[in-house]
Design a protein around this motif. Structure first.
Motif, PDB file in Angstrom:
ATOM      1  N   VAL A  66       0.946  -1.235  -0.075  1.00 30.74           N
ATOM      2  CA  VAL A  66      -0.007  -0.032   0.036  1.00 30.74           C
ATOM      3  C   VAL A  66       0.785   1.324  -0.014  1.00 30.74           C
ATOM      4  O   VAL A  66       0.644   2.069  -0.800  1.00 30.74           O
ATOM      5  N   ALA A  67       2.024   1.136   0.831  1.00 25.98           N
ATOM      6  CA  ALA A  67       2.962   2.292   0.846  1.00 25.98           C
ATOM      7  C   ALA A  67       3.613   2.686  -0.550  1.00 25.98           C
ATOM      8  O   ALA A  67       3.730   4.110  -0.947  1.00 25.98           O
ATOM      9  N   ASP A  68       3.699   1.536  -1.352  1.00 27.43           N
ATOM     10  CA  ASP A  68       4.396   1.574  -2.488  1.00 27.43           C
ATOM     11  C   ASP A  68       3.439   2.600  -3.626  1.00 27.43           C
ATOM     12  O   ASP A  68       3.762   3.328  -4.116  1.00 27.43           O
ATOM     13  N   THR A  69       2.073   2.216  -3.498  1.00 27.13           N
ATOM     14  CA  THR A  69       0.935   2.773  -4.067  1.00 27.13           C
ATOM     15  C   THR A  69       1.067   4.333  -3.797  1.00 27.13           C
ATOM     16  O   THR A  69       0.800   5.210  -4.635  1.00 27.13           O
ATOM     17  N   LEU A  70       0.792   4.388  -2.626  1.00 31.22           N
ATOM     18  CA  LEU A  70       0.635   6.033  -1.916  1.00 31.22           C
ATOM     19  C   LEU A  70       1.832   6.813  -2.437  1.00 31.22           C
ATOM     20  O   LEU A  70       1.569   8.089  -2.750  1.00 31.22           O
ATOM     21  N   GLU A  71       3.094   6.233  -2.490  1.00 32.63           N
ATOM     22  CA  GLU A  71       4.328   7.057  -2.974  1.00 32.63           C
ATOM     23  C   GLU A  71       4.037   7.300  -4.331  1.00 32.63           C
ATOM     24  O   GLU A  71       4.452   8.637  -4.631  1.00 32.63           O
ATOM     25  N   VAL A  72       3.565   6.511  -5.128  1.00 31.61           N
ATOM     26  CA  VAL A  72       3.305   6.771  -6.593  1.00 31.61           C
ATOM     27  C   VAL A  72       2.230   7.743  -6.773  1.00 31.61           C
ATOM     28  O   VAL A  72       2.560   8.796  -7.667  1.00 31.61           O
ATOM     29  N   ILE A  73       1.418   7.876  -6.198  1.00 30.60           N
ATOM     30  CA  ILE A  73       0.268   8.711  -6.058  1.00 30.60           C
ATOM     31  C   ILE A  73       0.571  10.061  -5.725  1.00 30.60           C
ATOM     32  O   ILE A  73       0.192  10.851  -6.226  1.00 30.60           O
ATOM     33  N   THR A  74       1.145  10.029  -4.361  1.00 27.18           N
ATOM     34  CA  THR A  74       1.472  11.310  -3.923  1.00 27.18           C
ATOM     35  C   THR A  74       2.850  11.969  -3.969  1.00 27.18           C
ATOM     36  O   THR A  74       3.033  13.191  -3.927  1.00 27.18           O
ATOM     37  N   GLY A  75       3.655  11.227  -4.547  1.00 28.23           N
ATOM     38  CA  GLY A  75       5.183  11.588  -4.479  1.00 28.23           C
ATOM     39  C   GLY A  75       5.867  11.796  -3.195  1.00 28.23           C
ATOM     40  O   GLY A  75       6.914  12.194  -3.079  1.00 28.23           O
ATOM     41  N   GLN A  76       5.186  11.266  -1.966  1.00 26.41           N
ATOM     42  CA  GLN A  76       5.712  11.380  -0.752  1.00 26.41           C
ATOM     43  C   GLN A  76       6.294  10.104  -0.237  1.00 26.41           C
ATOM     44  O   GLN A  76       5.810   8.915  -0.788  1.00 26.41           O
ATOM     45  N   GLU A  77       7.067  10.032   0.670  1.00 27.84           N
ATOM     46  CA  GLU A  77       7.842   8.665   1.072  1.00 27.84           C
ATOM     47  C   GLU A  77       7.720   8.758   2.609  1.00 27.84           C
ATOM     48  O   GLU A  77       8.478   9.149   3.387  1.00 27.84           O
ATOM     49  N   PHE A  78       6.549   7.892   3.183  1.00 28.68           N
ATOM     50  CA  PHE A  78       6.346   7.561   4.418  1.00 28.68           C
ATOM     51  C   PHE A  78       6.388   6.104   4.873  1.00 28.68           C
ATOM     52  O   PHE A  78       6.377   5.748   6.052  1.00 28.68           O
ATOM     53  N   GLY A  79       6.891   5.316   3.788  1.00 31.92           N
ATOM     54  CA  GLY A  79       6.946   3.911   4.190  1.00 31.92           C
ATOM     55  C   GLY A  79       5.625   3.363   4.694  1.00 31.92           C
ATOM     56  O   GLY A  79       4.706   3.711   4.323  1.00 31.92           O
ATOM     57  N   GLU A  80       5.884   2.813   5.870  1.00 28.66           N
ATOM     58  CA  GLU A  80       4.568   1.852   6.233  1.00 28.66           C
ATOM     59  C   GLU A  80       4.198   2.856   7.591  1.00 28.66           C
ATOM     60  O   GLU A  80       3.341   2.220   8.413  1.00 28.66           O
ATOM     61  N   ASP A  81       4.492   3.901   7.692  1.00 29.20           N
ATOM     62  CA  ASP A  81       3.930   4.733   8.902  1.00 29.20           C
ATOM     63  C   ASP A  81       2.759   5.464   8.616  1.00 29.20           C
ATOM     64  O   ASP A  81       2.660   6.309   7.984  1.00 29.20           O
ATOM     65  N   ALA A  82       1.660   4.690   9.067  1.00 26.47           N
ATOM     66  CA  ALA A  82       0.274   5.100   8.462  1.00 26.47           C
ATOM     67  C   ALA A  82      -0.012   6.320   9.260  1.00 26.47           C
ATOM     68  O   ALA A  82      -0.861   7.206   8.647  1.00 26.47           O
ATOM     69  N   ALA A  83       0.543   6.792  10.405  1.00 32.42           N
ATOM     70  CA  ALA A  83       0.298   7.835  11.285  1.00 32.42           C
ATOM     71  C   ALA A  83       0.920   9.219  10.517  1.00 32.42           C
ATOM     72  O   ALA A  83       0.344  10.055  10.205  1.00 32.42           O
ATOM     73  N   ALA A  84       2.123   9.076   9.909  1.00 39.12           N
ATOM     74  CA  ALA A  84       2.600   9.952   8.856  1.00 39.12           C
ATOM     75  C   ALA A  84       1.866  10.184   7.675  1.00 39.12           C
ATOM     76  O   ALA A  84       1.569  11.440   7.234  1.00 39.12           O
ATOM     77  N   TRP A  85       1.403   9.291   7.282  1.00 46.12           N
ATOM     78  CA  TRP A  85       0.564   9.270   6.067  1.00 46.12           C
ATOM     79  C   TRP A  85      -0.617   9.972   6.439  1.00 46.12           C
ATOM     80  O   TRP A  85      -1.115  10.863   5.659  1.00 46.12           O
ATOM     81  N   ARG A  86      -1.245   9.712   7.328  1.00 43.05           N
ATOM     82  CA  ARG A  86      -2.607  10.340   8.007  1.00 43.05           C
ATOM     83  C   ARG A  86      -2.396  11.940   8.159  1.00 43.05           C
ATOM     84  O   ARG A  86      -2.799  12.853   7.931  1.00 43.05           O
ATOM     85  N   GLU A  87      -1.190  12.008   8.761  1.00 50.63           N
ATOM     86  CA  GLU A  87      -0.911  13.675   9.147  1.00 50.63           C
ATOM     87  C   GLU A  87      -0.836  14.360   7.752  1.00 50.63           C
ATOM     88  O   GLU A  87      -1.124  15.304   7.782  1.00 50.63           O
ATOM     89  N   TRP A  88       0.154  13.787   6.929  1.00 50.79           N
ATOM     90  CA  TRP A  88       0.326  14.574   5.675  1.00 50.79           C
ATOM     91  C   TRP A  88      -0.777  14.851   4.791  1.00 50.79           C
ATOM     92  O   TRP A  88      -1.190  15.797   4.536  1.00 50.79           O
ATOM     93  N   TRP A  89      -1.785  13.699   4.927  1.00 48.59           N
ATOM     94  CA  TRP A  89      -3.171  14.000   4.111  1.00 48.59           C
ATOM     95  C   TRP A  89      -3.854  14.750   4.765  1.00 48.59           C
ATOM     96  O   TRP A  89      -4.425  15.783   3.923  1.00 48.59           O
ATOM     97  N   GLU A  90      -3.986  14.948   5.861  1.00 49.43           N
ATOM     98  CA  GLU A  90      -4.786  15.899   6.708  1.00 49.43           C
ATOM     99  C   GLU A  90      -4.464  17.438   6.258  1.00 49.43           C
ATOM    100  O   GLU A  90      -5.081  18.409   6.314  1.00 49.43           O
ATOM    101  N   ALA A  91      -2.870  17.496   6.124  1.00 51.68           N
ATOM    102  CA  ALA A  91      -2.484  18.715   6.017  1.00 51.68           C
ATOM    103  C   ALA A  91      -2.420  19.249   4.306  1.00 51.68           C
ATOM    104  O   ALA A  91      -2.278  20.378   3.973  1.00 51.68           O
ATOM    105  N   ASN A  92      -2.716  18.269   3.519  1.00 47.95           N
ATOM    106  CA  ASN A  92      -2.653  18.256   2.286  1.00 47.95           C
ATOM    107  C   ASN A  92      -3.834  17.953   1.419  1.00 47.95           C
ATOM    108  O   ASN A  92      -3.541  17.487   0.101  1.00 47.95           O
ATOM    109  N   LYS A  93      -4.794  17.779   1.772  1.00 42.00           N
ATOM    110  CA  LYS A  93      -6.276  17.295   1.161  1.00 42.00           C
ATOM    111  C   LYS A  93      -6.370  18.065  -0.203  1.00 42.00           C
ATOM    112  O   LYS A  93      -6.202  19.210  -0.003  1.00 42.00           O
TER     113      LYS A  93
END
Length: 143
Positions: A116-143
């Protein structure tokens, strides 16, 4: 004939004619509603998703169906949907919240976090690996 149907779906993906997107969307919708991965005994849902993915950004209109497919408990369906989302790329941004939700499930998820992290990285250009909390925090700030 369901064997012919499967081969037609596969051929549409190989040809890549974007005019096929609405037809493939109808087929995928039927498959997802049936709840059976092996649709009509031969044409499986992942084949249809792969054909849609071959349409690249032109398959963006199928995003709601692909998001539904990525939630499937059937691994081949869910992983094919992830692949299609990667091919669609940044245009698939509306899938990000669902992908984060899957990551947040941890070991209870039907897909592993790194996939899932690989797909998120391709879609967003971000790299948070498997850190779901970091992904959530980034998303909330960048919706």
């Amino acid at each position: 004939d369901s064997e012919v149907r499967t081969e037609v779906i596969r051929a549409l993906g190989y040809i890549g004619d974007t005019q096929a997107v609405p037809v493939l969307m109808d087929v995928l919708k039927e498959q997802l509603e049936s709840g059976v991965d092996q649709y009509a005994g031969y044409s499986d849902t992942s084949t249809t998703i792969q054909a849609l993915g071959a349409m690249k950004e032109a398959a963006a209109s199928a995003l709601p169906l692909l998001i539904e497919a990525v939630k499937s408990e059937d691994y081949s369906t869910a992983s094919a949907a992830l692949d299609a989302l990667e091919v669609i790329g940044p245009t698939a941004r509306e899938a990000v919240p669902t992908l984060i939700e899957i990551m947040e499930l941890g070991d209870k998820a039907h897909l592993s976090g790194w996939i899932v992290a690989d797909t998120l990285e391709v879609i967003t250009g971000q790299e948070f690996g498997e850190d779901a909390a970091a992904w959530r925090e980034w998303w909330e700030a960048n919706k």
